[in-house]
Motif scaffolding. Structure first.
Motif, PDB file in Angstrom:
ATOM      1  N   CYS A 150      24.521  -6.888  10.391  1.00 27.07           N
ATOM      2  CA  CYS A 150      24.889  -6.434   9.049  1.00 27.07           C
ATOM      3  C   CYS A 150      25.113  -7.637   8.145  1.00 27.07           C
ATOM      4  CB  CYS A 150      26.140  -5.557   9.094  1.00 27.07           C
ATOM      5  SG  CYS A 150      27.512  -6.305   9.953  1.00 27.07           S
ATOM      6  N   ASN A 179      29.861   1.969   1.841  1.00 29.30           N
ATOM      7  CA  ASN A 179      29.698   0.572   2.250  1.00 29.30           C
ATOM      8  C   ASN A 179      30.097  -0.427   1.157  1.00 29.30           C
ATOM      9  OD1 ASN A 179      28.730   1.399   4.709  1.00 29.30           O
ATOM     10  ND2 ASN A 179      26.868   0.172   4.646  1.00 29.30           N
ATOM     11  N   GLU A 190      23.465  -2.768   6.588  1.00 32.05           N
ATOM     12  CA  GLU A 190      23.053  -2.895   7.982  1.00 32.05           C
ATOM     13  C   GLU A 190      21.587  -3.316   7.996  1.00 32.05           C
ATOM     14  OE1 GLU A 190      24.483  -0.279   6.626  1.00 32.05           O
ATOM     15  OE2 GLU A 190      26.366   0.121   7.690  1.00 32.05           O
ATOM     16  N   THR A 191      21.239  -4.261   8.866  1.00 32.46           N
ATOM     17  CA  THR A 191      19.869  -4.803   8.824  1.00 32.46           C
ATOM     18  C   THR A 191      18.841  -3.857   9.452  1.00 32.46           C
ATOM     19  OG1 THR A 191      20.449  -6.059  10.799  1.00 32.46           O
ATOM     20  CG2 THR A 191      20.456  -7.251   8.715  1.00 32.46           C
ATOM     21  N   ILE A 237      32.928  -2.614  12.180  1.00 34.48           N
ATOM     22  CA  ILE A 237      32.444  -3.965  11.881  1.00 34.48           C
ATOM     23  C   ILE A 237      33.389  -5.050  12.428  1.00 34.48           C
ATOM     24  CG2 ILE A 237      31.716  -5.570  10.055  1.00 34.48           C
ATOM     25  CD1 ILE A 237      29.957  -3.070  10.117  1.00 34.48           C
TER      26      ILE A 237
END
Ligand SMILES: Cc1cc2nc3c(=O)[nH]c(=O)nc-3n(C[C@H](O)[C@H](O)[C@H](O)COP(=O)(O)OP(=O)(O)OC[C@H]3O[C@@H](n4cnc5c(N)ncnc54)[C@H](O)[C@@H]3O)c2cc1C
Length: 395
Positions: A183, A239, A204-205, A128
């Protein structure tokens, strides 16, 4: 006749002198201004009209040492050896042109990345932090919910633990950068009611169950601002950012620091408005004399400059107090109100000086006038900040 010792009443001259601004700050300002003049200013009208800007600007900002301001060098940042004025100058330079369309998205890593770097799994540095600071991945900070943003303790987006995953249900809205984000750093309810049941989770999208869309009323501002829905989204436990159910504990200091950026943005836009009003009033003739020769107009301009000077004196004092290790939360809340209401007043009065000319193009005042209200709501609304100040002062 103007006093030759008086500074010019342009954007730079309207910044009152500060004993705390040093040569390194001037260099940083010049660097940012060069970037903006080269890559932003020539495109701004087109980007405003499209309510968007090209993704390549993220990479350009990374290459030019702008996107990574204040982050560790080993992650692709410019280094942590910066002070509050570096952040203030960043916001001032972007908002000199009223370019909120660009700033809101480019500045999101400042708020979204530090919790991940400090409280996320080490693998997130590569997955990230580095790609975001290189401009290759985009992140959004998704906290506000359709049911309300001021009352954080009432958030209802849930993350239920099932084996190695959280199952996320709920939604967020008004999120800057949502439409392009790879994200999200979100606040989710992992525990009981109140602020103590909230955790920070990276989502995360592209996970199944995530949907998103533009916030329709904001298209004039930035089409990239959007809503998100989470429908049984599976997110690995890895996450989780920081400690479960203590998601907001570490954010208070970060919110204080970020508040300075919003304040700087509003004061920069105020300077742009006042400079445009002064230039116009000096040139425009009505009833046989220049606008500025009418006493009412002169008073309007002096009143605006007075409010600007008060706001900057307050800002410089608080920057100094923070640099001494103090955290005067109530004063910072009041400074944000002082700055945003100064902008609202000056945007209105500058537009009044320009009259119909404000609507015929070639100036930033009308754009700033439309954008001014956002600053009184985002980053701590006027009412919530007054309450915060009252609480801090013990009543
Ligand atoms: C352009 C833009 C960009 C944004 N970007 C982001 C983002 O990137 N991420 C994100 O998470 N959010 C973002 N937001 C949302 C923003 O943080 C919220 O709008 C803000 O927190 C206020 O929440 P709300 O709009 O739901 O208002 P509400 O909480 O519904 O409040 C409505 C009004 O009532 C007032 N009010 C609320 N409670 C009280 C009280 N107790 N006493 C008196 N008055 C009260 C508020 O001040 C406000 O004026 C953005 C908003 C805008 C407009």
């Amino acid at each position: 006749m103007s006093n030759p010792a008086s500074p010019a009443l342009d954007f730079d001259g309207l910044r009152p002198p500060s004993p705390f601004l040093m040569a390194e700050h001037d260099q940083w300002r010049a660097h940012l201004r060069g970037f903006i003049n080269r890559h932003v200013a020539p495109n701004l009208d087109a980007w405003d009209a499209a309510s968007d800007f090209p993704g390549a600007l993220y990479q350009q900002a990374a290459q030019d040492g702008i996107l990574g301001m204040g982050f560790r060098e080993d992650l692709g940042g410019t280094g942590e050896d910066i002070d509050l004025y570096h952040r203030i100058i960043f916001a001032e330079e972007f908002f000199r042109m009223g370019s909120g369309v660009v700033f809101a998205d480019l500045a999101t890593p400042w708020i979204a990345l530090p919790p991940i770097i400090n409280g996320g799994a080490p693998e997130m540095l590569d997955r990230i932090a580095r790609p975001v600071l290189a401009g290759d991945k985009k992140i959004a900070f998704a906290v506000t919910e359709p049911g309300g943003g001021s009352d954080v303790s009432g958030f209802v987006t849930t993350a239920e633990r099932r084996g190695d995953c959280f199952i996320v249900n709920g939604g967020k809205t008004l999120i800057s950068g949502a439409m392009k984000a790879d994200c999200l750093l979100t606040a989710v309810r992992t525990g009981g009611p109140g602020i103590g049941g909230l955790s920070l989770l990276l989502i995360e999208t592209d996970r199944p169950g995530v949907t998103r869309g533009s916030v329709p009323g904001l298209e004039w501002y930035n089409r990239n601002n959007g809503w998100l829905k989470f429908d049984n989204v599976e997110v690995p436990v890895g996450n989780l950012i920081g400690v479960e159910n203590r998601g907001f504990a570490g954010l208070a200091n970060q919110f204080n620091i970020e508040r300075f950026s919003g304040i700087a943005a509003t004061l920069a836009m105020t300077r742009t408005c006042v400079a445009e009003a002064v230039a116009f009033a000096r040139e425009r003739q009505t009833f046989g004399k220049r606008l500025i020769d009418h006493q009412v107009m002169r008073h309007k301009i002096v009143d605006m400059i007075q409010r600007l000077k008060v706001s900057y004196a307050f800002l410089d004092l608080l920057v100094w107090r923070f640099s001494q290790g103090e955290t005067p939360v109530a004063d910072l809340a009041m400074l944000k109100i002082q700055a945003t209401t100064t902008l609202e007043h000056c945007a209105r009065e500058s537009l009044q000086v320009l009259g119909g000319r404000a609507y015929t193009g070639g100036n930033r005042v009308e754009r700033i006038y439309r954008e001014a209200r956002i600053f009184v709501i985002g980053g701590g609304s006027e009412e919530i900040l007054r309450d915060l100040a009252a609480k801090q002062m013990g009543f």
